[in-house]
Design a protein around this motif. Structure first.
Motif, PDB file in Angstrom:
ATOM      1  N   ASP A 129      -9.396  -3.476  -1.762  1.00 10.95           N
ATOM      2  CA  ASP A 129      -9.662  -4.394  -0.571  1.00 10.95           C
ATOM      3  C   ASP A 129      -8.993  -5.710  -0.553  1.00 10.95           C
ATOM      4  O   ASP A 129      -9.193  -6.670   0.026  1.00 10.95           O
ATOM      5  N   ARG A 130      -9.246  -5.952  -2.315  1.00 15.05           N
ATOM      6  CA  ARG A 130      -8.681  -6.865  -3.212  1.00 15.05           C
ATOM      7  C   ARG A 130      -7.441  -6.964  -2.340  1.00 15.05           C
ATOM      8  O   ARG A 130      -6.312  -8.250  -2.285  1.00 15.05           O
ATOM      9  N   MET A 131      -6.300  -5.578  -2.307  1.00 17.15           N
ATOM     10  CA  MET A 131      -5.342  -5.585  -2.718  1.00 17.15           C
ATOM     11  C   MET A 131      -4.776  -6.327  -1.580  1.00 17.15           C
ATOM     12  O   MET A 131      -3.702  -7.157  -0.914  1.00 17.15           O
ATOM     13  N   LEU A 132      -5.650  -5.996  -0.552  1.00 18.00           N
ATOM     14  CA  LEU A 132      -5.114  -5.910   0.981  1.00 18.00           C
ATOM     15  C   LEU A 132      -5.518  -8.422   1.511  1.00 18.00           C
ATOM     16  O   LEU A 132      -4.730  -8.488   2.226  1.00 18.00           O
ATOM     17  N   ASP A 133      -6.426  -8.263   0.955  1.00 20.54           N
ATOM     18  CA  ASP A 133      -6.659  -9.796   1.145  1.00 20.54           C
ATOM     19  C   ASP A 133      -5.548 -10.754   0.314  1.00 20.54           C
ATOM     20  O   ASP A 133      -5.083 -11.546   0.776  1.00 20.54           O
ATOM     21  N   MET A 134      -4.931 -10.217  -1.079  1.00 22.06           N
ATOM     22  CA  MET A 134      -3.389 -10.667  -1.422  1.00 22.06           C
ATOM     23  C   MET A 134      -2.445 -10.627  -0.855  1.00 22.06           C
ATOM     24  O   MET A 134      -1.888 -10.771  -1.286  1.00 22.06           O
ATOM     25  N   GLY A 135      -2.213  -9.443   0.654  1.00 21.27           N
ATOM     26  CA  GLY A 135      -1.364  -9.919   1.010  1.00 21.27           C
ATOM     27  C   GLY A 135      -0.215  -8.885   0.878  1.00 21.27           C
ATOM     28  O   GLY A 135       0.987  -8.281   1.076  1.00 21.27           O
ATOM     29  N   PHE A 136      -0.273  -7.325   0.275  1.00 19.73           N
ATOM     30  CA  PHE A 136      -0.242  -6.172  -0.430  1.00 19.73           C
ATOM     31  C   PHE A 136      -0.166  -4.592   0.476  1.00 19.73           C
ATOM     32  O   PHE A 136       0.081  -4.074   0.233  1.00 19.73           O
ATOM     33  N   ALA A 137      -0.231  -5.487   1.888  1.00 19.44           N
ATOM     34  CA  ALA A 137      -0.538  -4.388   2.783  1.00 19.44           C
ATOM     35  C   ALA A 137       0.579  -3.774   3.080  1.00 19.44           C
ATOM     36  O   ALA A 137       1.162  -2.752   2.982  1.00 19.44           O
ATOM     37  N   ASP A 138       2.178  -3.964   3.678  1.00 17.73           N
ATOM     38  CA  ASP A 138       3.188  -3.390   3.690  1.00 17.73           C
ATOM     39  C   ASP A 138       3.337  -3.181   2.365  1.00 17.73           C
ATOM     40  O   ASP A 138       3.994  -2.729   2.367  1.00 17.73           O
ATOM     41  N   ASP A 139       3.063  -3.625   1.607  1.00 16.85           N
ATOM     42  CA  ASP A 139       3.933  -3.152  -0.211  1.00 16.85           C
ATOM     43  C   ASP A 139       3.526  -1.028  -0.169  1.00 16.85           C
ATOM     44  O   ASP A 139       4.469  -0.693  -0.462  1.00 16.85           O
ATOM     45  N   VAL A 140       1.977  -1.931   0.034  1.00 18.22           N
ATOM     46  CA  VAL A 140       1.741  -0.026  -0.130  1.00 18.22           C
ATOM     47  C   VAL A 140       2.172   1.124   0.166  1.00 18.22           C
ATOM     48  O   VAL A 140       2.443   2.171   0.096  1.00 18.22           O
ATOM     49  N   LEU A 141       1.849  -0.054   1.883  1.00 16.85           N
ATOM     50  CA  LEU A 141       2.346   0.908   2.567  1.00 16.85           C
ATOM     51  C   LEU A 141       4.160   1.752   2.449  1.00 16.85           C
ATOM     52  O   LEU A 141       4.613   2.975   2.203  1.00 16.85           O
ATOM     53  N   ALA A 142       4.459   0.721   2.088  1.00 13.89           N
ATOM     54  CA  ALA A 142       6.051   0.940   1.994  1.00 13.89           C
ATOM     55  C   ALA A 142       6.584   1.943   0.374  1.00 13.89           C
ATOM     56  O   ALA A 142       7.288   2.969   0.434  1.00 13.89           O
ATOM     57  N   ILE A 143       5.710   1.818  -0.417  1.00 14.41           N
ATOM     58  CA  ILE A 143       5.872   2.589  -1.728  1.00 14.41           C
ATOM     59  C   ILE A 143       4.934   4.181  -1.446  1.00 14.41           C
ATOM     60  O   ILE A 143       5.757   5.188  -1.871  1.00 14.41           O
ATOM     61  N   LEU A 144       4.298   4.530  -0.673  1.00  7.95           N
ATOM     62  CA  LEU A 144       3.738   5.500   0.078  1.00  7.95           C
ATOM     63  C   LEU A 144       4.927   6.481   0.285  1.00  7.95           C
ATOM     64  O   LEU A 144       4.641   7.487   0.495  1.00  7.95           O
ATOM     65  N   GLY A 145       5.956   5.850   1.199  1.00  9.15           N
ATOM     66  CA  GLY A 145       6.941   6.144   1.769  1.00  9.15           C
ATOM     67  C   GLY A 145       7.916   6.922   0.568  1.00  9.15           C
ATOM     68  O   GLY A 145       8.436   7.904   0.994  1.00  9.15           O
ATOM     69  N   HIS A 146       7.742   6.159  -0.630  1.00  8.57           N
ATOM     70  CA  HIS A 146       8.748   6.964  -1.951  1.00  8.57           C
ATOM     71  C   HIS A 146       7.909   7.956  -2.305  1.00  8.57           C
ATOM     72  O   HIS A 146       8.759   7.907  -3.484  1.00  8.57           O
ATOM     73  N   CYS A 147       7.086   7.888  -1.940  1.00  8.25           N
ATOM     74  CA  CYS A 147       5.508   9.240  -2.848  1.00  8.25           C
ATOM     75  C   CYS A 147       5.962  11.022  -2.278  1.00  8.25           C
ATOM     76  O   CYS A 147       5.852  10.604  -1.125  1.00  8.25           O
ATOM     77  N   ARG A 148       5.954  11.465  -3.329  1.00  5.22           N
ATOM     78  CA  ARG A 148       5.635  13.083  -2.788  1.00  5.22           C
ATOM     79  C   ARG A 148       4.714  13.387  -1.753  1.00  5.22           C
ATOM     80  O   ARG A 148       3.315  12.592  -2.447  1.00  5.22           O
ATOM     81  N   PRO A 149       4.950  13.392  -1.214  1.00  3.55           N
ATOM     82  CA  PRO A 149       3.634  13.786   0.148  1.00  3.55           C
ATOM     83  C   PRO A 149       2.845  14.615  -0.467  1.00  3.55           C
ATOM     84  O   PRO A 149       1.862  14.239  -0.089  1.00  3.55           O
ATOM     85  N   ASN A 150       2.828  15.835  -1.049  1.00  2.79           N
ATOM     86  CA  ASN A 150       1.754  16.568  -1.485  1.00  2.79           C
ATOM     87  C   ASN A 150       1.101  16.509  -3.198  1.00  2.79           C
ATOM     88  O   ASN A 150       1.678  16.737  -4.606  1.00  2.79           O
ATOM     89  N   ARG A 151       0.141  15.475  -2.895  1.00  2.00           N
ATOM     90  CA  ARG A 151      -0.691  14.914  -3.533  1.00  2.00           C
ATOM     91  C   ARG A 151      -1.879  14.323  -3.578  1.00  2.00           C
ATOM     92  O   ARG A 151      -2.140  14.943  -2.730  1.00  2.00           O
ATOM     93  N   GLN A 152      -2.484  14.467  -4.988  1.00  2.00           N
ATOM     94  CA  GLN A 152      -3.631  13.934  -4.584  1.00  2.00           C
ATOM     95  C   GLN A 152      -3.946  12.161  -4.558  1.00  2.00           C
ATOM     96  O   GLN A 152      -3.500  11.319  -5.486  1.00  2.00           O
ATOM     97  N   SER A 153      -4.703  11.674  -3.712  1.00  3.57           N
ATOM     98  CA  SER A 153      -4.827  10.652  -3.626  1.00  3.57           C
ATOM     99  C   SER A 153      -6.466  10.099  -3.496  1.00  3.57           C
ATOM    100  O   SER A 153      -6.822  10.537  -3.208  1.00  3.57           O
ATOM    101  N   LEU A 154      -6.901   8.823  -4.314  1.00  2.00           N
ATOM    102  CA  LEU A 154      -7.793   8.191  -5.194  1.00  2.00           C
ATOM    103  C   LEU A 154      -8.147   6.382  -4.486  1.00  2.00           C
ATOM    104  O   LEU A 154      -7.078   6.041  -5.091  1.00  2.00           O
ATOM    105  N   LEU A 155      -8.906   6.304  -3.834  1.00  2.00           N
ATOM    106  CA  LEU A 155      -8.480   4.936  -3.661  1.00  2.00           C
ATOM    107  C   LEU A 155     -10.063   4.728  -3.520  1.00  2.00           C
ATOM    108  O   LEU A 155     -11.013   5.006  -2.844  1.00  2.00           O
ATOM    109  N   PHE A 156     -10.145   3.424  -4.314  1.00  2.00           N
ATOM    110  CA  PHE A 156     -11.536   2.565  -4.726  1.00  2.00           C
ATOM    111  C   PHE A 156     -11.627   1.157  -4.347  1.00  2.00           C
ATOM    112  O   PHE A 156     -10.863   0.339  -4.581  1.00  2.00           O
ATOM    113  N   SER A 157     -12.334   1.055  -3.506  1.00  2.00           N
ATOM    114  CA  SER A 157     -12.835  -0.745  -3.047  1.00  2.00           C
ATOM    115  C   SER A 157     -14.164  -0.892  -3.213  1.00  2.00           C
ATOM    116  O   SER A 157     -15.083   0.261  -3.098  1.00  2.00           O
ATOM    117  N   ALA A 158     -14.399  -2.415  -3.246  1.00  2.00           N
ATOM    118  CA  ALA A 158     -16.044  -2.398  -2.824  1.00  2.00           C
ATOM    119  C   ALA A 158     -16.799  -2.503  -2.002  1.00  2.00           C
ATOM    120  O   ALA A 158     -17.763  -2.651  -1.802  1.00  2.00           O
TER     121      ALA A 158
END
Length: 453
Positions: free
Chosen positions: A158-187
Motif C-alpha cells: 500500500d505504501r508503494m502505491l501511495d508513493m507512485g510505484f504502481a507502474d514500476d511494479v507492474l513493469a517489473i512483473l513483466g520481467h519475472c518468470r511467470p511460474n513463480r510463488q508470490s507473496l504480498l504484504f500490506s497494512a
C-alpha cells in the motif's frame, strides 16, 4: 500458535540464526504465514507494522534455498520495498538470520552507486532486496535478469502505491518468470489501487488478515499532552526527553523545516539528537542511521519518510510533535515502538487546531488514550469548550416560539375580478352601491358620467 520455531522443521542453520537473535516464540503472522509459504502458496497478507512479517517471508525463502540449492543461475528471490531505509533493514535482518548459512543477498536501491550494484548483480546473489525504480532501470538496461526467479515478495504494498510505484511494479512483473510463488504484504487490503497489482501478481491466493490495521497494539500505551503552540511544544518535548526513561526515542514532525528547527533547539539543550528528512542524500541518511544504531545519538527527529521502513531496536518512545495527517500515518509512526514484545509509549502533543483531528484518529483506530499533563508546563488549552444547554427560555424566546407555533389564517380564495382590480383604489360601498355615509347625488343634465353639484 506454534510454541517454537522448531515446529516448522526449519534447518538447523536457521534455528541457530534465530536463537542468536533471541527469537523463541513465533508471532501470530509468523505462525500463519510460514507454513503456507513453505507449501508454495501465493499469499495476500494484511498485517500491522511491527508484527514480525519480515521473518515470516524470509524464513520460508531461506528454507527452500537451503533444501534445494541452485549451483548455477540468476536471482531466485526478489523482495520489493518502497524505501531505501526499509531495504537496508531487510538486508540486515537477512544477514543476521542467515549468519550460519552460505546464502547470499544484494541490495538494489536508488541513491547508491549504480556501478557497485551492477557488480553485485554479476555475483548472482540468490536474494535481491530492492526498491522498484532502480530495479526496473537495471532490468530495462539488461543488467538484471529475473528469468530464474522463484519467489517474488511485495512488502508494504500500500505504501508503494501511495508513493507512485504502481507502474514500476507492474513493469517489473513483466520481467519475472511467470511460474513463480508470490507473496504480498500490506497494512490494509482496501487500498484503491491494490486490486490491479494483486490480479497481475497472485494466482488463487490465500488471504490472511492478521492483527488488522485498526486493532490496538497490545504493547503500546497511547498518551495525549495538550499544548499551546510551537514554543510550548518545544519545552514539553525537552522535558519529556530529559525526564522519561528510554533507550531511544523517535520524534515526528510534519515538515522538513519543522524537523530541522526542533533538532536545532534540542541540540542547543545538549540533547543527543539527529535529524532525518527527505532532502538528505543517501550517504547522509546512512550516517544518521548509523549514529542511531550505534547509540551515539538516542533521539531521532524525523518526517514521515521514517514512519515506515525503520526497524531500530530499543525505540521505547514515539512522540508526535506534530499530529499526523491521518489515522494510518499515526499507526505507521507509533508502530516504531512496542516491537518484538517490548513495551512502548506513543505520546501526541495536541494543540487547539489539532483537537478535531486527534478525535478523528482516536475514533478511526478505536484507541484508548490517556490524557496527561506536565506540572509547570500545563496548557491553557484544556480541550473544546462544552456547549451550554438550552436553559430557561427568555420572554423574547417564548414570544418567538408562540409566533412560530400560531396556526396560519385560512387563505381566501382569489377571484378573477379581484385580480383585474389590483392597483386600483377601492371605495367602500353600501349595499345599494353608493359610498358609505353619503346620500345619493343628483345627476347634472348633459353629463351622464359625473355626479355632484
Amino acid at each position: 500458535m506454534n510454541a517454537h520455531f522448531s515446529e516448522f522443521l526449519l534447518p538447523d542453520a536457521l534455528l541457530r540464526g534465530l536463537a542468536s537473535e533471541g527469537y523463541e516464540t513465533p508471532t501470530p503472522v509468523q505462525s500463519q504465514v510460514i507454513p503456507l509459504a513453505m507449501d508454495g502458496a501465493d499469499l495476500l497478507v494484511s498485517a500491522a507494522t511491527g508484527s514480525g512479517k519480515t521473518a515470516a517471508f524470509l524464513l520460508p525463502i531461506m528454507q527452500r534455498f537451503l533444501a534445494v540449492p541452485a549451483h548455477a543461475g540468476g536471482t531466485r528471490a526478489l523482495i520489493l520495498l518502497p524505501t531505501r531505509e526499509l531495504a537496508r533493514q531487510i538486508y540486515i535482518h537477512f544477514m543476521r538470520l542467515g549468519s550460519f548459512t552460505r546464502l547470499t543477498a544484494g541490495v538494489i536501491t536508488g541513491g547508491e552507486s549504480k556501478a557497485h550494484q551492477i557488480a553485485t548483480l554479476r555475483k548472482n546473489p540468490e536474494i535481491l532486496v530492492a526498491t522498484p525504480g532502480r530495479m526496473l532501470e537495471l532490468l530495462q538496461s539488461g543488467q538484471a535478469d529475473l528469468r530464474d526467479l522463484e519467489i517474488l515478495v511485495l512488502d508494504e504494498a500500500d505504501r508503494m502505491l501511495d508513493m507512485g510505484f504502481a507502474d514500476d511494479v507492474l513493469a517489473i512483473l513483466g520481467h519475472c518468470r511467470p511460474n513463480r510463488q508470490s507473496l504480498l504484504f500490506s497494512a490494509t487490503l482496501h487500498h484503491r489501487g491494490l486490486k490491479d497489482i494483486t490480479d497481475r501478481l497472485l494466482r488463487d491466493p490465500q488471504v490472511l488478515a492478521i492483527n488488522p490495521v485498526r486493532e490496538q497494539h497490545p504493547d503500546i500505551a497511547h498518551q495525549l499532552l495538550l499544548s499551546d503552540g510551537l514554543e510550548h511544544k518545544q519545552r514539553q518535548t525537552l522535558w519529556l526527553l530529559q525526564h522519561e526513561t528510554f533507550e531511544k526515542a523517535l520524534v515526528f514532525t510534519n515538515t522538513r523545516d519543522g524537523a530541522v528547527a526542533l533538532g536545532n533547539f534540542l541540540m542547543g539543550q545538549q540533547q543527543r539528537v539527529a535529524v532525518l528528512h527527505g532532502e538528505l542524500d543517501q550517504r547522509e541518511r546512512n550516517r544518521v542511521m548509523g549514529l542511531l544504531h550505534s547509540g551515539r545519538v538516542n533521539i531521532l527527529i524525523a518526517t514521515d519518510l521514517a514512519a515506515r521502513g525503520l526497524d531500530v531496536p530499543g525505540v521505547q518512545r514515539v512522540i508526535n510533535f506534530d499530529l499526523p495527517r491521518s489515522g494510518d500515518d499515526y499507526l505507521h509512526r507509533t508502530g516504531r515502538t512496542g516491537r518484538a514484545g517490548e513495551q512502548g509509549v506513543a505520546l501526541s502533543l495536541v494543540g487547539k487546531s489539532e483537537w478535531n483531528r486527534m478525535e478523528s484518529i482516536v475514533r478511526y483506530l478505536n484507541l484508548t488514550a490517556e490524557t496527561r499533563a506536565i506540572e509547570g508546563l500545563k496548557a491553557k488549552f484544556q480541550g473544546p469548550t462544552k456547549r451550554k444547554g438550552p436553559g430557561k427560555p427568555t420572554p423574547a424566546m417564548r414570544k418567538a416560539r408562540a409566533a412560530a407555533e400560531k396556526p396560519e389564517a385560512p387563505k381566501v380564495k382569489e377571484r378573477l375580478r379581484d385580480r383585474k382590480n389590483i392597483g386600483k383604489r377601492r371605495v367602500p360601498t353600501s349595499a345599494h352601491g353608493v359610498e358609505a355615509g353619503h346620500a345619493p347625488l343628483a345627476k347634472r343634465p348633459g353629463d351622464p358620467t359625473k355626479t355632484g353639484g
